[in-house]
Design an enzyme around this catalytic site. Sequence first.
Site, PDB file in Angstrom:
ATOM      1  N   LYS A   1      78.582  25.304  20.012  1.00  0.00           N
ATOM      2  CA  LYS A   1      79.741  25.173  20.904  1.00  0.00           C
ATOM      3  C   LYS A   1      80.580  23.961  20.476  1.00  0.00           C
ATOM      4  O   LYS A   1      80.111  23.133  19.681  1.00  0.00           O
ATOM      5  CB  LYS A   1      79.255  25.046  22.346  1.00  0.00           C
TER       6      LYS A   1
ATOM      7  N   ARG B   1      73.542  22.814  37.728  1.00  0.00           N
ATOM      8  CA  ARG B   1      74.860  22.957  37.108  1.00  0.00           C
ATOM      9  C   ARG B   1      75.084  24.457  36.971  1.00  0.00           C
ATOM     10  O   ARG B   1      75.636  25.076  37.855  1.00  0.00           O
ATOM     11  CB  ARG B   1      74.859  22.213  35.760  1.00  0.00           C
TER      12      ARG B   1
ATOM     13  N   TYR C   1      94.818  -6.044  20.894  1.00  0.00           N
ATOM     14  CA  TYR C   1      95.275  -5.937  22.282  1.00  0.00           C
ATOM     15  C   TYR C   1      94.324  -6.667  23.215  1.00  0.00           C
ATOM     16  O   TYR C   1      93.104  -6.571  23.068  1.00  0.00           O
ATOM     17  CB  TYR C   1      95.342  -4.470  22.712  1.00  0.00           C
TER      18      TYR C   1
HETATM   19  C1  LIG Z   1      74.449  22.449  24.633  1.00  0.00           C
HETATM   20  C2  LIG Z   1      73.264  23.244  25.031  1.00  0.00           C
HETATM   21  C3  LIG Z   1      72.103  23.245  24.248  1.00  0.00           C
HETATM   22  C4  LIG Z   1      71.895  22.334  23.068  1.00  0.00           C
HETATM   23  O1  LIG Z   1      71.582  21.046  23.549  1.00  0.00           O
HETATM   24  P1  LIG Z   1      71.257  19.837  22.542  1.00  0.00           P
HETATM   25  O2  LIG Z   1      70.878  18.730  23.449  1.00  0.00           O
HETATM   26  O3  LIG Z   1      72.519  19.568  21.815  1.00  0.00           O
HETATM   27  O4  LIG Z   1      70.173  20.315  21.655  1.00  0.00           O
HETATM   28  C5  LIG Z   1      71.087  24.110  24.614  1.00  0.00           C
HETATM   29  N1  LIG Z   1      71.200  24.915  25.697  1.00  0.00           N
HETATM   30  C6  LIG Z   1      72.291  24.903  26.490  1.00  0.00           C
HETATM   31  C7  LIG Z   1      72.350  25.782  27.671  1.00  0.00           C
HETATM   32  C8  LIG Z   1      73.355  24.061  26.186  1.00  0.00           C
HETATM   33  O5  LIG Z   1      74.426  24.037  26.979  1.00  0.00           O
END
Ligand SMILES: *Cc1c(COP(=O)(O)O)cnc(C)c1O
Length: 363
Positions: free
Chosen positions: A43, A137, A261
């Site tokens: 993703k 979630r 800054y």
């Molecule tokens: C992003 C995600 C993962 C991967 O998690 P990592 O901590 O990057 O290994 C696995 N399962 C779900 C549902 C996720 O949203």
Amino acid sequence: MSHQLSRNSRRNSRLRFDYDALLHNFNRVKHYAPRSRIMAVIKANAYGHDAVKVAQTLKEADAFALAFTSEAIKLRSAGIEQPLVVLQGFDNLGTLEQMLEHKIQPVIHHQHQLEQLANWKGRGLKLWLKLDSGMHRFGLSPDEFIAAFEQLSEHRSVESISLMSHFANADDPAHELNQAQLHSFISACQPITGELSMANSAGIVAIPESHFNWVRPGIMLYGSSPMLNQSAHELDLKPVMHFTSTVSSIKQLKKGDTIGYGSTWVCPENMPVALIAAGYADGYPRHAGSGTPVLVNGQRTGLLGRVSMDSLCIDLRNIDASIDDEVTLWGDGLSVDEVAVASGTIGYELLCNAGNAARLVYN
Ligand SMILES: *Cc1c(COP(=O)(O)O)cnc(C)c1O
């Protein structure tokens, strides 16, 4: 096997992706979870690493997971043939039709999706049902989960149902919620059948009893540590993204001079300072404070003052450096995780931000 991205020829900041390191990290997943199939999580454009390139590299991955349908369709268009799972599922039946057309598997995590599915007349849908085992979630409560399984297993459109849940604290193996979540998942799945998946990267490394049929590695594939108390180096994970720049100018400043800054850095002595042409517009974290590690020709030094949009300053005391020398912001010899800690965030965010910085173009 690597390629370079740069913003344009005038600028000095560079991202290089080492896809051999990606294969190495994929083999680390196999080492930890030898009996599970691997759903590589790509993703957010593979956490900024180019989802199509990552999928093309990971030929042995058994499936890929994305957040959204549009991301999955992009992979199909690029010729990726493995199963694709969309973690946020669909939000309307039009999207569901598209998923079916492209053989994309939705995750069903909310009652609203079940209501829409109830009267749908498609055929051959493979899907995942997600339990909320304690993260609160995405996911159905244990009661909803069983009821949904029953509804879907009788639905003529549904060809297969796999079962998943997700850890909230697997980065801390001692956290009490891990075992509670694991037991919630096991007991919710006990009366029903389907392939099971629970472990993200941290679960893969630290909770072997969570591996089940499918593991879902994300961050560890990219060479950042999923654990709070173990470094990527200790876990033998190699950085895939190398974020570098060059020294664009060097100044001799005087004791009492301030930098950047807000004038937050005050020189404690006369000292040489280098200007680097990379800043928060490139995805370098603006919250990185003075002292955040940086490498110049492999020598470790630190940031001085605030990060600007297109530039930052570094300390050249006791450092051998000249104009055009290479500066590593993270990558070989400097884990993104160290920069993340110094900026009050996690490697995930830095990789996504730098990899997806809008101005990047292929060299
Ligand atoms: C992003 C995600 C993962 C991967 O998690 P990592 O901590 O990057 O290994 C696995 N399962 C779900 C549902 C996720 O949203």
